[in-house]
Design a protein around this motif. Structure first.
Motif, short mmCIF file in Angstrom:
data_model
loop_
_atom_site.label_atom_id
_atom_site.label_comp_id
_atom_site.label_asym_id
_atom_site.label_seq_id
_atom_site.Cartn_x
_atom_site.Cartn_y
_atom_site.Cartn_z
N ALA A 138 0.83 -1.21 0.00
CA ALA A 138 0.00 0.00 0.00
C ALA A 138 0.87 1.26 0.00
CB ALA A 138 -0.92 -0.01 1.21
N ASP A 139 2.05 1.19 0.62
CA ASP A 139 2.94 2.36 0.71
C ASP A 139 3.85 2.54 -0.49
OD1 ASP A 139 1.94 3.00 3.12
OD2 ASP A 139 3.64 2.29 4.31
N ASP A 140 3.89 1.55 -1.38
CA ASP A 140 4.82 1.61 -2.51
C ASP A 140 4.68 2.89 -3.30
OD1 ASP A 140 5.88 -0.87 -2.18
OD2 ASP A 140 4.54 -1.85 -3.62
N SER A 141 5.79 3.25 -3.95
CA SER A 141 5.70 4.29 -4.97
C SER A 141 4.64 3.86 -5.97
CB SER A 141 7.03 4.41 -5.72
OG SER A 141 8.00 5.07 -4.97
N HIS A 142 3.86 4.81 -6.46
CA HIS A 142 2.86 4.60 -7.52
C HIS A 142 1.53 4.04 -7.03
CE1 HIS A 142 5.53 5.80 -10.66
NE2 HIS A 142 6.44 4.92 -10.25
N THR A 143 1.49 3.33 -5.88
CA THR A 143 0.21 2.79 -5.45
C THR A 143 -0.76 3.93 -5.17
OG1 THR A 143 1.29 0.87 -4.53
CG2 THR A 143 -0.93 1.29 -3.76
N SER A 144 -0.27 4.98 -4.51
CA SER A 144 -1.12 6.12 -4.19
C SER A 144 -1.14 7.13 -5.33
CB SER A 144 -0.58 6.80 -2.95
OG SER A 144 0.74 7.26 -3.24
N GLY A 145 -0.37 6.87 -6.36
CA GLY A 145 -0.23 7.85 -7.44
C GLY A 145 0.97 8.77 -7.19
N LEU A 146 1.59 8.64 -6.02
CA LEU A 146 2.77 9.46 -5.68
C LEU A 146 4.00 8.57 -5.61
CD1 LEU A 146 1.33 11.47 -2.62
CD2 LEU A 146 1.76 12.37 -4.92
N GLN A 196 6.64 14.80 2.00
CA GLN A 196 7.85 14.40 1.26
C GLN A 196 7.49 13.69 -0.04
OE1 GLN A 196 11.27 14.72 2.02
NE2 GLN A 196 10.55 16.22 3.50
N ALA A 197 6.45 12.85 0.01
CA ALA A 197 6.02 12.12 -1.19
C ALA A 197 5.56 13.12 -2.26
CB ALA A 197 4.91 11.14 -0.85
N ILE A 198 4.82 14.13 -1.83
CA ILE A 198 4.35 15.14 -2.80
C ILE A 198 5.54 15.91 -3.37
CG2 ILE A 198 3.02 17.28 -3.05
CD1 ILE A 198 1.11 16.17 -0.92
N GLN A 199 6.44 16.32 -2.48
CA GLN A 199 7.60 17.11 -2.92
C GLN A 199 8.45 16.32 -3.92
OE1 GLN A 199 9.72 18.80 0.43
NE2 GLN A 199 11.61 18.73 -0.76
N ARG A 200 8.68 15.05 -3.59
CA ARG A 200 9.51 14.20 -4.46
C ARG A 200 8.84 14.00 -5.81
NH1 ARG A 200 13.07 9.33 -2.23
NH2 ARG A 200 14.26 11.15 -1.67
N GLN A 211 9.14 17.13 -7.87
CA GLN A 211 10.48 17.33 -8.43
C GLN A 211 10.79 16.37 -9.57
OE1 GLN A 211 12.75 16.75 -4.88
NE2 GLN A 211 12.79 18.93 -4.36
N ARG A 212 10.39 15.10 -9.37
CA ARG A 212 10.86 14.08 -10.33
C ARG A 212 9.86 13.72 -11.40
NH1 ARG A 212 14.21 9.81 -6.60
NH2 ARG A 212 15.36 11.40 -5.45
N ARG A 213 8.56 13.68 -11.03
CA ARG A 213 7.54 13.23 -11.99
C ARG A 213 6.29 14.12 -11.88
NH1 ARG A 213 7.71 7.90 -13.38
NH2 ARG A 213 6.05 8.60 -14.79
N PRO A 214 6.46 15.43 -12.21
CA PRO A 214 5.33 16.36 -12.00
C PRO A 214 4.06 15.93 -12.71
CG PRO A 214 7.10 17.37 -13.32
CD PRO A 214 7.65 16.09 -12.78
N GLU A 215 4.19 15.19 -13.82
CA GLU A 215 2.99 14.80 -14.57
C GLU A 215 2.10 13.85 -13.76
OE1 GLU A 215 5.92 13.49 -15.00
OE2 GLU A 215 5.73 11.38 -15.54
N LYS A 230 -2.70 13.62 -12.23
CA LYS A 230 -3.66 12.52 -12.29
C LYS A 230 -4.36 12.26 -10.97
CE LYS A 230 -0.86 9.86 -15.50
NZ LYS A 230 0.00 8.72 -15.40
N ILE A 231 -3.91 12.90 -9.89
CA ILE A 231 -4.50 12.56 -8.58
C ILE A 231 -5.11 13.77 -7.90
CG2 ILE A 231 -3.04 10.54 -8.10
CD1 ILE A 231 -1.35 12.37 -6.36
N ASP A 232 -6.07 13.51 -7.01
CA ASP A 232 -6.67 14.56 -6.18
C ASP A 232 -5.96 14.56 -4.85
OD1 ASP A 232 -8.60 15.30 -8.00
OD2 ASP A 232 -9.92 13.65 -7.38
#
Ligand code: ADE
Length: 233
Positions: free
Chosen positions: A170-178, A214-218, A221-225, A229-231
């Motif tokens: 559940a915490d993985d990168s991309h699971t939450s869209g972040l 931190q997840a939002i900031q990262r 920085q790295r994948r603004p696109e 896609k997420i709210d």
């Protein structure tokens, strides 16, 4: 989940499927894999699996008959729902694989993956046998085997019970869209670089807030696109 993989190189799968999380998943019967050599479904002396392209051009094309026969042999062993079996062709022309597609595939109890090779696969395989086509990215591999391994790995780790703790997927990168927040382990100070104090505070609410920021900031920085896609709350 049971996964059937059609390939000309079954031995390529020995090492990734024989180690780590995947091996544990197989040993604990959460997943099973059958490797089918496409060549075993040929009937001529030379066990021919490919032929020249009609119309000319460089490169050989995988013939349809052995692939259709291999899938028919699998379907013949299935008592119920064979007509609904997902048959996925790995090809650079497929829809792009991502975490969402991994989640979708993890919902099936059975999958068939066809690994293409050489310069292509006879179009009738796409049109009349495959129910889906998947690409793992915009680059061309020498065959679908590595792509199938990527798909299988990403799908299997989502199956209930495969990872030690349900929370880790559940915490993985991309699971939450972040993208995932930064992670640290001991020691708290290494070569003068310290772990952020908030993570040592024991204050779970503050830690959760810090990680989310931190997840939002990262991601920004790295994948603004990805943020589009997420709210965000
Ligand atoms: N076969 C060759 N290249 C591929 C790719 N990028 N994705 C899936 N299958 C492939």
């Amino acid at each position: 989940m049971h996964i059937d993989i059609l390939t000309l190189f079954p031995q390529m799968f020995d090492s990734p499927f024989g180690a780590s999380i995947f091996k544990r998943a197989i040993d604990s019967k959460l997943v099973s894999v059958s490797l089918h050599n496409i060549r075993d479904h040929t009937h001529d002396k030379h066990r021919t699996v490919d032929d020249y392209a009609y119309g000319g051009g460089a490169g050989m094309i995988l013939k349809p008959e052995p692939i259709f026969e291999a899938v028919a042999a699998i379907k013949a062993t299935i008592k119920e729902g064979a007509e609904k079996l997902p048959v996925i062709l790995l090809t650079p022309q497929g829809r792009r694989f991502c975490q969402e597609v991994a989640g979708e595939l993890a919902g099936y109890s059975r999958l068939v993956l066809i690994c293409g090779r050489y310069e292509g696969v006879d179009e009738r395989v796409r049109q009349h046998l495959a129910t889906d086509e998947i690409s793992i990215g915009d680059y061309v591999l020498s065959g679908g085997e590595l792509a199938a391994m990527v798909v299988v790995d990403a799908v299997v780790r989502l199956l209930p019970g495969v990872l030690g703790s349900a929370a880790s997927a559940a915490d993985d990168s991309h699971t939450s869209g972040l993208l995932e927040y930064p992670q640290y382990t001991r020691p708290p100070l290494y070569k003068g670089w310290s772990v952020p104090a908030v993570l040592l505070s024991g204050d779970h609410a503050r830690i959760a807030k810090w990680r989310h920021e931190q997840a939002i900031q990262r991601t920004r920085q790295r994948r603004p696109e990805l943020l589009e896609k997420i709210d965000l709350p």
